[in-house]
Design a protein around this motif. Structure first.
Motif, PDB file in Angstrom:
ATOM      1  N   ARG A   8      34.068  39.550  27.746  1.00 12.61           N
ATOM      2  CA  ARG A   8      33.735  40.729  28.547  1.00 12.61           C
ATOM      3  C   ARG A   8      32.339  40.639  29.125  1.00 12.61           C
ATOM      4  O   ARG A   8      31.534  41.553  29.012  1.00 12.61           O
ATOM      5  N   ASP A   9      32.056  39.501  29.743  1.00 10.88           N
ATOM      6  CA  ASP A   9      30.769  39.297  30.385  1.00 10.88           C
ATOM      7  C   ASP A   9      30.978  38.933  31.846  1.00 10.88           C
ATOM      8  O   ASP A   9      31.918  38.233  32.204  1.00 10.88           O
ATOM      9  N   VAL A  10      30.055  39.416  32.670  1.00  9.66           N
ATOM     10  CA  VAL A  10      30.051  39.105  34.091  1.00  9.66           C
ATOM     11  C   VAL A  10      28.912  38.124  34.347  1.00  9.66           C
ATOM     12  O   VAL A  10      27.784  38.333  33.883  1.00  9.66           O
ATOM     13  N   LEU A  11      29.203  37.043  35.066  1.00  3.77           N
ATOM     14  CA  LEU A  11      28.174  36.062  35.403  1.00  3.77           C
ATOM     15  C   LEU A  11      27.754  36.237  36.848  1.00  3.77           C
ATOM     16  O   LEU A  11      28.581  36.172  37.756  1.00  3.77           O
ATOM     17  N   LEU A  12      26.466  36.490  37.049  1.00  6.86           N
ATOM     18  CA  LEU A  12      25.869  36.607  38.383  1.00  6.86           C
ATOM     19  C   LEU A  12      25.213  35.284  38.728  1.00  6.86           C
ATOM     20  O   LEU A  12      24.414  34.758  37.950  1.00  6.86           O
ATOM     21  N   TYR A  13      25.567  34.740  39.901  1.00  8.70           N
ATOM     22  CA  TYR A  13      24.968  33.462  40.296  1.00  8.70           C
ATOM     23  C   TYR A  13      24.425  33.542  41.717  1.00  8.70           C
ATOM     24  O   TYR A  13      25.100  33.993  42.633  1.00  8.70           O
TER      25      TYR A  13
ATOM     26  N   LEU B 275      39.970  48.063  31.261  1.00  4.04           N
ATOM     27  CA  LEU B 275      39.916  48.945  30.100  1.00  4.04           C
ATOM     28  C   LEU B 275      39.389  50.324  30.496  1.00  4.04           C
ATOM     29  O   LEU B 275      39.954  51.356  30.142  1.00  4.04           O
ATOM     30  N   SER B 276      38.296  50.327  31.264  1.00  6.81           N
ATOM     31  CA  SER B 276      37.742  51.605  31.725  1.00  6.81           C
ATOM     32  C   SER B 276      38.351  52.041  33.045  1.00  6.81           C
ATOM     33  O   SER B 276      38.046  53.122  33.547  1.00  6.81           O
TER      34      SER B 276
ATOM     35  N   PRO C 159      42.649  41.272  31.135  1.00  7.00           N
ATOM     36  CA  PRO C 159      42.548  42.362  30.161  1.00  7.00           C
ATOM     37  C   PRO C 159      41.175  42.361  29.526  1.00  7.00           C
ATOM     38  O   PRO C 159      40.601  41.331  29.235  1.00  7.00           O
ATOM     39  N   THR C 160      40.593  43.520  29.319  1.00  6.77           N
ATOM     40  CA  THR C 160      39.253  43.602  28.771  1.00  6.77           C
ATOM     41  C   THR C 160      39.208  44.606  27.649  1.00  6.77           C
ATOM     42  O   THR C 160      40.139  45.369  27.429  1.00  6.77           O
TER      43      THR C 160
END
Length: 490
Positions: free
Chosen positions: A262-267, A199-200, A443-444
């Motif tokens: 629209r979330d990013v998961l950090l692990y 999107l950005s 797509p976001t």
């Protein structure tokens, strides 16, 4: 996909085995049971040298069937004969592509670089470390020896110095540097992860570490800021991030969960300052609308099993994330896996058992057959036939032949009913799979924002020719019904 292995902190052996886990057949199994169900694949190498390697750049393409491996570190320091290779699940074979080369100085072998897929361009690499260094290669007149590692002079803390793409559709010259790169960072990064927000039109880089000509050892990037690259404007910048900021780390994973959330998961990740042990604050989510980090606290009877680094994160459908292999809390490699329910990114939960939607449907078929008076089968035999219907109709014929050879007890089998059940299942099972891509091109929906740009001297490579490849086809096929074993550490 599992290509490399490592036995312990001091054992850097590796192998080139290829394995997969079928999550449809394994539906209803616990995480402990799933860890025992990997199957080795005898792939056709087509004469490709698939040398063992660690920490290569790897990416599964949107078709869900093609996996690219590029670069990597090999123990014998002899250099990789075939640096860039690809595995096709369609024909179970390997192919080789040109190695990464910076003309006219020659081939460079890089590992620990970030990788991200961008439609119309291919797989983009940035940063990393060069191994088996090309001593002919120099960068803008700098003293290259100051970036070499004291304990390994065959490695240098400079990988891809600008955003560089590999486009598998180009047979002759698949490598190219992105045409315009303004405000390029003035330090050399490694161990970063990256996702693409279409999107950005920005790539977000997370964590990792960097070197400059003055400081050693590596310095952590703060998760309070993300380096960004705007594909539309060709400009490097940064995005300030708030909330509960994760501690600095490397060898973590970041996964774009879905196009709607629209979330990013950090692990996970390693803490270089703590004897390379995995970090204890292992799970966060970042919302790409608010740019706020949230630490997740999930309930699990064996909390230590959740702490790990050097693992792989594999999304399945839009609601499940597999955390596969890696190093555990003690720093020793583990063969277990973690399964997370990510339906609600604000409330991640732990799954002790994985239930696949197709597997549930198979169970329903089994229950229907089991309760049918016309079959007259024992529970064990019925279960065997139910599994047979999942595999192929030919398996039913084989079971039919085996039953005909059994003299006692005599069992009446209504094969028309079973065939009808198979056809009903096959119709559903062959619909487009709802697997979501593990790539960062979903797509976001993101609100416009103004990034803060880097200042300082520009490090834009000179004298390079660029070519923009054709756009990727829109009719992307769905993922297969198996979970490819990813690159990881064991």
């Amino acid at each position: 996909m599992y290509l490399k292995s490592c036995g312990s902190d001091t054992d850097y052996s590796a192998d080139s085995s290829l394995m997969y886990l079928d999550i449809v057949y394994s539906s209803g199994n616990s995480t402990k049971e799933l860890a025992t169900r990997w199957t080795t694949i005898a792939a056709n190498t087509n004469g490709v040298n698939i040398q063992s390697r660690r920490f290569p750049q790897s990416m599964v393409l949107p078709d869900g069937k093609t996996m690219i491996l590029s670069g990597g570190w090999n123990t014998d320091k002899s250099g990789l004969v075939s640096q860039t290779i690809a595995y096709s699940a369609d024909n179970n074979s390997w192919s080789v592509y040109p190695s990464y080369t910076e003309s006219p100085l020659g081939v460079r072998q890089i590992y620990y670089a970030s990788s991200v897929y961008i439609p119309e361009y291919g797989v983009g690499f940035y940063g990393g470390i060069e191994t088996n260094i090309n001593r002919n290669w120099t960068y803008r007149g700098q003293n290259m020896s100051q970036y070499e590692y004291p304990k390994d002079i065959t490695a240098r803390a400079i990988g891809y110095t600008s955003l560089t793409f590999f486009d598998i559709r180009k047979n002759v010259d698949p490598w190219f540097v992105f045409p315009t790169q303004n405000d390029l960072p003035t330090v050399f990064s490694g161990f970063q992860t990256s996702i693409f927000d279409n999107l950005s039109n920005r790539i977000f880089f997370f964590g990792g570490a960097y070197r400059n000509s003055t400081f050693y050892p590596l310095l952590y990037y703060s998760f309070g800021t993300s380096i960004t690259f705007n594909v539309e404007s060709g400009t490097w910048g940064s995005q300030i991030l708030g909330g509960i900021i994760p501690s600095g780390r490397a060898e973590h994973t970041t996964t774009l969960l879905s196009s709607t959330n629209r979330d990013v998961l950090l692990y996970g990740g390693l803490d270089f300052s703590n004897n390379n042990k995995p970090v204890l604050d292992y799970l966060f989510t970042l919302n790409l609308d608010s740019y706020e980090w949230k630490q997740q606290n999930i309930q699990n009877p064996n909390a230590l099993d959740l702490i790990r680094a050097q693992h792989s994160a594999v999304p399945v459908y839009n609601n499940t994330l597999f955390i596969v292999f890696g190093r555990g809390a003690s720093g020793v490699s583990v063969s277990s896996m973690v399964i997370l329910n990510v339906t609600d990114p604000s409330n991640i939960s732990y799954l002790s058992t994985y239930v696949d939607p197709n597997g549930v449907e198979n169970s329903n078929i089994y229950e229907e057959e089991k309760s049918s008076d016309s079959l007259g089968l024992s529970e064990g035999v019925t279960a065997g036939i139910a599994v047979g219907t999942i595999i192929a109709k030919d398996e039913l014929e084989e079971i039919r032949r085996r039953n005909e050879r059994i003299e006692a007890p005599v069992m009446e089998v209504n094969w028309e009913v079973i065939d009808q059940n198979y056809e009903k299942f096959a119709t559903n099972a062959t619909k487009n799979s709802p697997y979501s891509s593990r790539l960062s091109d979903s797509p976001t929906a993101m609100a416009p924002n103004k990034p803060e740009f880097f200042t300082g001297p520009l490090l834009v490579p000179e004298g390079l020719e660029h070519q923009r490849p054709d756009a990727i086809e829109d009719n992307v096929k769905s993922f297969p019904t198996v979970l490819q074993k990813p690159d990881g550490v064991l």
